[in-house]
Design a protein around this motif. Sequence first.
Motif, PDB file in Angstrom:
ATOM      1  N   GLN A  53      -7.001  28.949 -14.820  1.00  0.00           N
ATOM      2  CA  GLN A  53      -8.045  29.949 -14.563  1.00  0.00           C
ATOM      3  C   GLN A  53      -7.472  31.141 -13.802  1.00  0.00           C
ATOM      4  O   GLN A  53      -7.996  32.237 -13.867  1.00  0.00           O
ATOM      5  N   PRO A  74      -7.249  27.675 -22.273  1.00  0.00           N
ATOM      6  CA  PRO A  74      -7.504  26.798 -23.415  1.00  0.00           C
ATOM      7  C   PRO A  74      -6.257  26.049 -23.873  1.00  0.00           C
ATOM      8  O   PRO A  74      -6.332  24.878 -24.241  1.00  0.00           O
ATOM      9  N   THR A  77      -5.627  23.178 -21.555  1.00  0.00           N
ATOM     10  CA  THR A  77      -6.559  22.084 -21.814  1.00  0.00           C
ATOM     11  C   THR A  77      -6.111  21.305 -23.043  1.00  0.00           C
ATOM     12  O   THR A  77      -6.116  20.080 -23.052  1.00  0.00           O
ATOM     13  N   ARG A  78      -5.715  22.027 -24.082  1.00  0.00           N
ATOM     14  CA  ARG A  78      -5.275  21.346 -25.299  1.00  0.00           C
ATOM     15  C   ARG A  78      -4.016  20.522 -25.060  1.00  0.00           C
ATOM     16  O   ARG A  78      -3.799  19.506 -25.711  1.00  0.00           O
ATOM     17  N   ASN A  89     -20.370  23.821 -13.521  1.00  0.00           N
ATOM     18  CA  ASN A  89     -19.998  24.828 -14.496  1.00  0.00           C
ATOM     19  C   ASN A  89     -20.287  24.267 -15.883  1.00  0.00           C
ATOM     20  O   ASN A  89     -19.414  23.725 -16.532  1.00  0.00           O
ATOM     21  N   PHE A  91     -23.044  24.305 -19.637  1.00  0.00           N
ATOM     22  CA  PHE A  91     -23.734  25.187 -20.583  1.00  0.00           C
ATOM     23  C   PHE A  91     -25.229  24.997 -20.319  1.00  0.00           C
ATOM     24  O   PHE A  91     -25.848  24.076 -20.863  1.00  0.00           O
ATOM     25  N   LEU A  94     -28.069  24.395 -23.036  1.00  0.00           N
ATOM     26  CA  LEU A  94     -27.838  23.373 -24.058  1.00  0.00           C
ATOM     27  C   LEU A  94     -28.171  22.015 -23.446  1.00  0.00           C
ATOM     28  O   LEU A  94     -28.142  21.853 -22.231  1.00  0.00           O
ATOM     29  N   LEU A 102     -19.750  19.112 -27.167  1.00  0.00           N
ATOM     30  CA  LEU A 102     -18.812  20.242 -27.254  1.00  0.00           C
ATOM     31  C   LEU A 102     -17.435  19.843 -26.741  1.00  0.00           C
ATOM     32  O   LEU A 102     -16.417  20.205 -27.320  1.00  0.00           O
ATOM     33  N   HIS A 111     -12.444  23.084 -34.346  1.00  0.00           N
ATOM     34  CA  HIS A 111     -12.692  24.411 -33.790  1.00  0.00           C
ATOM     35  C   HIS A 111     -13.455  25.320 -34.752  1.00  0.00           C
ATOM     36  O   HIS A 111     -14.367  26.005 -34.378  1.00  0.00           O
ATOM     37  N   LEU A 164     -12.796  15.098 -22.797  1.00  0.00           N
ATOM     38  CA  LEU A 164     -11.602  15.812 -23.272  1.00  0.00           C
ATOM     39  C   LEU A 164     -10.404  14.875 -23.456  1.00  0.00           C
ATOM     40  O   LEU A 164      -9.405  15.272 -24.029  1.00  0.00           O
TER      41      LEU A 164
ATOM     42  N   ALA B 210     -21.998  27.817 -27.016  1.00  0.00           N
ATOM     43  CA  ALA B 210     -21.332  27.480 -25.758  1.00  0.00           C
ATOM     44  C   ALA B 210     -20.737  28.740 -25.132  1.00  0.00           C
ATOM     45  O   ALA B 210     -20.818  28.939 -23.918  1.00  0.00           O
ATOM     46  N   ASN B 214     -21.671  30.031 -21.464  1.00  0.00           N
ATOM     47  CA  ASN B 214     -20.695  29.979 -20.388  1.00  0.00           C
ATOM     48  C   ASN B 214     -19.296  30.075 -20.994  1.00  0.00           C
ATOM     49  O   ASN B 214     -18.659  29.075 -21.302  1.00  0.00           O
ATOM     50  N   PHE B 216     -16.468  31.055 -19.780  1.00  0.00           N
ATOM     51  CA  PHE B 216     -15.432  30.510 -18.915  1.00  0.00           C
ATOM     52  C   PHE B 216     -15.253  29.014 -19.164  1.00  0.00           C
ATOM     53  O   PHE B 216     -14.145  28.517 -19.320  1.00  0.00           O
ATOM     54  N   ARG B 217     -16.392  28.291 -19.238  1.00  0.00           N
ATOM     55  CA  ARG B 217     -16.310  26.859 -19.418  1.00  0.00           C
ATOM     56  C   ARG B 217     -15.841  26.499 -20.830  1.00  0.00           C
ATOM     57  O   ARG B 217     -15.128  25.513 -21.029  1.00  0.00           O
ATOM     58  N   ALA B 218     -16.269  27.310 -21.817  1.00  0.00           N
ATOM     59  CA  ALA B 218     -15.817  27.055 -23.187  1.00  0.00           C
ATOM     60  C   ALA B 218     -14.297  27.157 -23.263  1.00  0.00           C
ATOM     61  O   ALA B 218     -13.641  26.357 -23.931  1.00  0.00           O
ATOM     62  N   GLU B 219     -13.740  28.117 -22.533  1.00  0.00           N
ATOM     63  CA  GLU B 219     -12.282  28.260 -22.489  1.00  0.00           C
ATOM     64  C   GLU B 219     -11.663  27.025 -21.837  1.00  0.00           C
ATOM     65  O   GLU B 219     -10.652  26.511 -22.298  1.00  0.00           O
ATOM     66  N   ALA B 220     -12.308  26.579 -20.750  1.00  0.00           N
ATOM     67  CA  ALA B 220     -11.766  25.438 -20.020  1.00  0.00           C
ATOM     68  C   ALA B 220     -11.825  24.162 -20.856  1.00  0.00           C
ATOM     69  O   ALA B 220     -11.099  23.214 -20.596  1.00  0.00           O
ATOM     70  N   LEU B 221     -12.698  24.135 -21.877  1.00  0.00           N
ATOM     71  CA  LEU B 221     -12.741  22.970 -22.758  1.00  0.00           C
ATOM     72  C   LEU B 221     -11.651  23.047 -23.822  1.00  0.00           C
ATOM     73  O   LEU B 221     -11.453  22.107 -24.580  1.00  0.00           O
ATOM     74  N   GLY B 222     -10.965  24.182 -23.898  1.00  0.00           N
ATOM     75  CA  GLY B 222      -9.880  24.298 -24.868  1.00  0.00           C
ATOM     76  C   GLY B 222     -10.214  25.170 -26.066  1.00  0.00           C
ATOM     77  O   GLY B 222      -9.435  25.242 -27.010  1.00  0.00           O
ATOM     78  N   PHE B 223     -11.379  25.820 -26.045  1.00  0.00           N
ATOM     79  CA  PHE B 223     -11.720  26.729 -27.146  1.00  0.00           C
ATOM     80  C   PHE B 223     -11.146  28.104 -26.857  1.00  0.00           C
ATOM     81  O   PHE B 223     -11.379  28.661 -25.777  1.00  0.00           O
TER      82      PHE B 223
END
Lengths: 254, 361
Positions: A53, A74, A77-78, A89, A91, A94, A102, A111, A164, B210, B214, B216-223
């Motif tokens: 971040q 990203p 994370t991957r 933090n 969504f 949703l 997700l 993706h 994850l 998503a 958010n 920021f969080r979508a990025e943190a999930l790897g997207f």
Amino acid sequence: MTLTLETRDLTIRFGGHVAVNNVSCTFRPGELTAIVGPNGAGKTTYFNLISGQLRASHGSILFDGTDITQHSAPLRTRAGLGRAFQLTNLFPNLTVEENVRLAVQAASGTHYDLLRPWMVRRDLIARADSILDQVALGSRRGVAATALSHGDQRKLEVALMIALEPKVFMFDEPTAGMSIDEVPIVLNLIAQLKQDRSKIILLVEHKMDVVRSLADRIIVLHNGQLVADGPPAEVIASPIVQEAYLGVAPKSAA
Amino acid sequence: MMILSGDPPRSRVLSLLLVVIILALAATPFLFPGAKALNVAAKICVFAALVASYDLLLGYTGSVSFAHTMFYGIGSYAIAIALYGMGPNWAAVATGIVTGLPLAALLALAIGLFSLRVAAIFFAMITLAVASAFQVLASQLSWLTGGEDGRSFQLPELLRPGTVLISKSLFGFEINGRILTFYLVFAISALMILALLRVVNSPFGRVLQAIRENRFRAEALGFRTVFHLTYANCLAALVAASAGILNALWLRYAGPDTSLSFSIMLDILLMVVIGGMGTIYGAIIGATIFILAQNYLQSLMGVAAKAADEAGLPLLPGLLHPDRWLLWLGLLFIASVYFFPTGVVGRLRKAGGGKGAGSSH
């Protein structure tokens, strides 16, 4: 080669303020490292540097033999770095299940699948549901994340990271603000993850009893610097921790 | 349910409304005589698809684009220039399609990769700038585009009004090329809306939501969100350009006022908001309400003014004078945005109790 996560001279400056200062540390699988230190010591910033971040001003991060210092969040994370955030933090609009789905979807590498409706992916739905049961949120799956209680939001935050399936789990005060009866659910989860000796677990935590019961190792950050590193009993007893973390002045300074 | 990608209207009133609109559109050539009714129906079809594609951006990803009419215009002009230059044949139609659609997609790709990396406001500003530049370009390149006059052209034989496909003696209705063109517009618009419904309900569509919720969080999930957003931007541009093609084919004309102007952009925005953002169905409702009001409010007011006059009421005849129709249209929109902040669809779904699980929208 075993999995390692290493930070070398990791530093970040915000203007004149050095939030994390030359922190070098190596984390190994099967070891739960607690990161402690007073507020503003740079613990969360250190996490943000590792999970991408924030970008380091200086120094490097090596994960699994690769220099990931320049990788985006990203990509990290991957690569297997999982992160649960301190400030919830999610969504917000949703549902709980969609939040987890997700994360499951991200872990499965789905993706750009846009020709099938999501409910055709029963594998993703089943996996999301099983994770929700693990964190005792199964009964709340249809509720919007924003409508959850604070404790449930914290659990959902942890659920996203578990979904994850990372190699590194980074918990940032997972039990903060939770009610007494909810805390064990999260602590049991962490203990379970510990059983699997192949994972690296990092935990920022203020509650010393939690740290004592779970940690194999403690590192102490103070003003952005790494000031102590070792087994829990040793670190907690050291004068520098007494001063930096517990606010007790060391006897020599008196 | 699979044709709706598992995302039904989730409100009885809304379902009924949609069925009525779709049946009425499908039956317009037989139910409502006259060229105006057919024109209005075709415009509703085209705009329903156009607005749905804008909803993909605004409602699902949360990015505000001002370049949607540009893509719409690219489609319109591509087909118009091809048919104008090559004459009324199918090769020209094909040329228009294979130049217009890739051009729109490429431009959307470039804008997306360039500006969707950073804050959403930057994307809005870039699209505004590019769209303005494109508008100026279209009017300056008058040797190609016909400038302010635009380009009128003829359709291939099959689609002309004079071509009688099924004579009146058979069913009592004459099916001519014009009606065939209408059904072409209707069918392709319907297909595009169904395709968009599929996209927003796919795993990819969930990632878009998503990102809206958010990023920021979508990025943190790897997207890698910039690619998802750019992909969505390209899809929306492709549908908008296709809608442009349909519109030009229907009007047999492409010009700045029918395809590129910012007033169309505002119309699209209003239709999305009135119908309900992030629902796709809202596009059909919004386009229908808006275009009906645009076309019939004036004559309706004429009738009302006359009636008020005959009844001897003070002030009212003046207020309801047909020349004031824009004022009333404006008031209607203010009222609808005020009373239905989530749009007609959001309102109806809430009233229906929102039985369905799925997304909160």
